[in-house]
Each structure stands twice: as structure tokens, then as C-alpha cells.
Scaffold this active site. Structure first.
Site, PDB file in Angstrom:
ATOM      1  CE  LYS A 170      -4.551  -1.373   1.530  1.00 36.31           C
ATOM      2  NZ  LYS A 170      -5.636  -1.164   2.501  1.00 36.31           N
ATOM      3  NE  ARG A 227      -8.317  -7.413  -0.043  1.00 30.37           N
ATOM      4  CZ  ARG A 227      -7.855  -6.572  -0.966  1.00 30.37           C
ATOM      5  NH1 ARG A 227      -6.849  -5.767  -0.676  1.00 30.37           N
ATOM      6  NH2 ARG A 227      -8.399  -6.537  -2.166  1.00 30.37           N
TER       7      ARG A 227
END
Length: 286
Positions: free
Chosen positions: A221, A255
Site C-alpha cells: 500500500k 489480505r
């Protein structure tokens, strides 16, 4: 005890959720699993490497071309049915904020609805309750789907995360979602700048202390990229470091894009913390 689909997981059992994007413009793989054949191959590989959950998404999180609910369903529903047919025991999650899509994928065999946009469509939790499937309750800071944060501020980011996610979780249970199938997610990058996401990670134990299983979506991210000043394809090491910290603090579901590497990190942390024995024990015994 966390219960999803046919599986049950003990409190200290880390669980990997592998990402399979059914989008032509995903930020990480640029549509590598948009077509069915490579997407099924990705599922097979992820399961072989230790993923218990497959998270299927039909709309990328960031801004881009409009994707209607009908198009999102076209990208996901048939694939959910195919995954269920080929992998009957895997837990199928679908990353969606729309109740119409949630209903369609549950009909096709989904076990979990991953609501990454924090209950923007309150009817999605009603769908989870009606089908008896799990629900991920995420903090997105009130952001609209597919928008980027702009000068967002919090008096106390973790206090806001707890207020929102616990409220969503309790509402879900009140609607009829099984309590043991509800997870909370701090929502790294969603409605947050990099410092907010770092603080959420540092204080993750406060979420764990609530007793709800915590899911973290860290993989490659922007907060990792900004922290290290690295482009998307060079964020794996930073992601795995953040994964190790999150595991030590008690997060349960991860995840991820890199399943095998994450499995090793989680196994190592579990062994250091005393929840998993070493795979072999020869040193000093010969």
C-alpha cells in the site's frame, strides 16, 4: 473462535487472505487476473502456498473509470461460482461495498463480504445477515468509495477507528450476522494519510483487545511506499515488516498479494511468540 465458511480458526491461528483482482486496472498487477484462466491459476497457487481465504474484487479501490453494479457483478459472480466448483473447501470472500453485488455473490457461494468502504451501503450488512455469511467491518474515515484522502484529520485516529468498526460490528450482529464471523479492519490508507496508517499499526493492539478478530490489508500500500519512498513493485519488504509487527500485536487475518512470503513471516512470528513449534528441531540434538 473465528468461523468462516466451513473453517474454524483458533484465536492465535493466523489466516491468509489472497487477493485476486477481477479488474483490468488494478494498482498492483495491472489486470493480470482479469481473465478467468489466469485468475483460477492464481487461486490454485495461493491455496497451495497457504491461503485459506480468496478475496475476489471487481472494482479497484482507487479512482478510475466508472464500474456499475452490473459490471462489478459480471466480473465477480461467475468467478465465485467457478472457484466454489474447483475449490469446495476454500473460503471465498468478495470485496464489495454494494448490497446488490453482495446478494449476487452470496447466491453464487461466497462465504464472506469484505466491506472495505466502511458501511457506506448499510444494506450490505443486511445481506450478510440474510445469507449467514461473514462480514469485514472497515474504518474508511467516512470516505466515498474510490476516492483518495485529502488533508484528512483526526483528534485520535485509533479512537475513531474503534468507534466506527465496533459500531459496524455490533450492528451486524444485531442484524443477525454470526458474531464469530465478523471481523474488524483499521483500513490502512482508506481515509488516512501515511502517518495515520503508521499510528493505526503501532496501536493495533487496542483493536485486538476488543476481542473481535482483526483483519489487516497492508500489501504494497501507499503508506508503505511513502514510508520507504518506494514504488509499488518495491514494497514487499516493507509490507512484510509491517506484517510481522501486526502479527506480534495480535492481528489474525492478512489480505496479501505475496502468499508464500507472508506465510513464512506469520509462522516465524507465531513460533517466536510460542504459539507454533519449529517445523524441525535438529540443532544441538545430534
Amino acid at each position: 473462535m473465528l468461523r468462516l465458511g466451513r473453517r474454524e480458526f483458533d484465536t492465535h491461528e493466523p489466516v491468509i487472505m489472497a487477493i485476486v483482482n477481477r479488474t483490468p486496472d488494478s494498482f498492483y498487477d495491472q489486470g493480470a487476473t482479469f481473465r478467468d484462466e489466469p485468475a483460477l491459476a492464481r487461486v490454485e497457487q495461493a491455496v497451495a502456498e497457504g491461503a485459506a481465504i480468496i478475496d475476489i474484487g471487481g472494482v479497484k479501490a482507487g479512482p478510475g473509470e466508472e464500474v456499475t453494479a452490473e459490471e462489478e457483478a459480471r466480473r465477480t459472480v461467475g468467478f465465485v461460482a467457478e472457484v466454489r466448483r474447483h475449490f469446495p473447501d476454500v473460503i471465498i470472500s468478495v470485496d464489495t461495498w454494494r448490497h446488490e453485488v453482495g446478494e449476487a455473490v452470496c447466491e453464487a457461494g461466497a462465504d464472506l463480504l469484505n466491506d472495505a468502504w466502511g458501511g457506506v451501503d448499510p444494506r450490505l450488512a443486511e445481506v450478510a445477515a440474510r445469507y449467514g455469511v461473514g462480514l469485514v467491518c472497515t474504518h474508511a474515515g467516512g470516505a466515498e468509495p474510490r476516492t483518495r484522502p485529502h488533508r484528512v484529520t483526526y483528534d485520535d485516529v485509533m479512537a475513531d477507528i474503534l468507534r466506527v468498526t465496533l459500531g459496524l460490528a455490533e450492528r451486524a450482529v444485531d442484524l443477525g450476522v454470526p458474531r464469530e464471523s465478523v471481523l474488524i479492519d483499521p483500513g490502512h490508507d482508506f481515509g488516512k494519510n501515511t502517518r495515520h496508517s503508521l499510528e493505526a499499526t503501532r496501536r493495533l493492539g487496542e483493536m485486538v483487545d476488543t476481542g473481535w478478530p482483526v483483519l489487516v490489508s497492508l500489501s504494497n500500500k501507499d503508506f508503505v511506499g511513502e514510508t520507504l519512498d518506494k514504488p509499488v513493485k518495491e514494497r514487499v519488504v516493507g509490507t512484510l515488516a509491517t506484517t510481522a509487527v501486526s502479527a506480534w500485536l495480535g492481528a489474525q487475518v492478512y489480505r496479501v498479494h505475496e502468499v508464500a512470503e507472508t506465510r513464512q513471516v506469520l509462522d516465524m512470528v507465531a513460533s517466536i511468540s510460542g504459539h507454533r513449534p519449529p517445523a524441525v528441531g535438529r540443532r544441538g540434538l545430534a
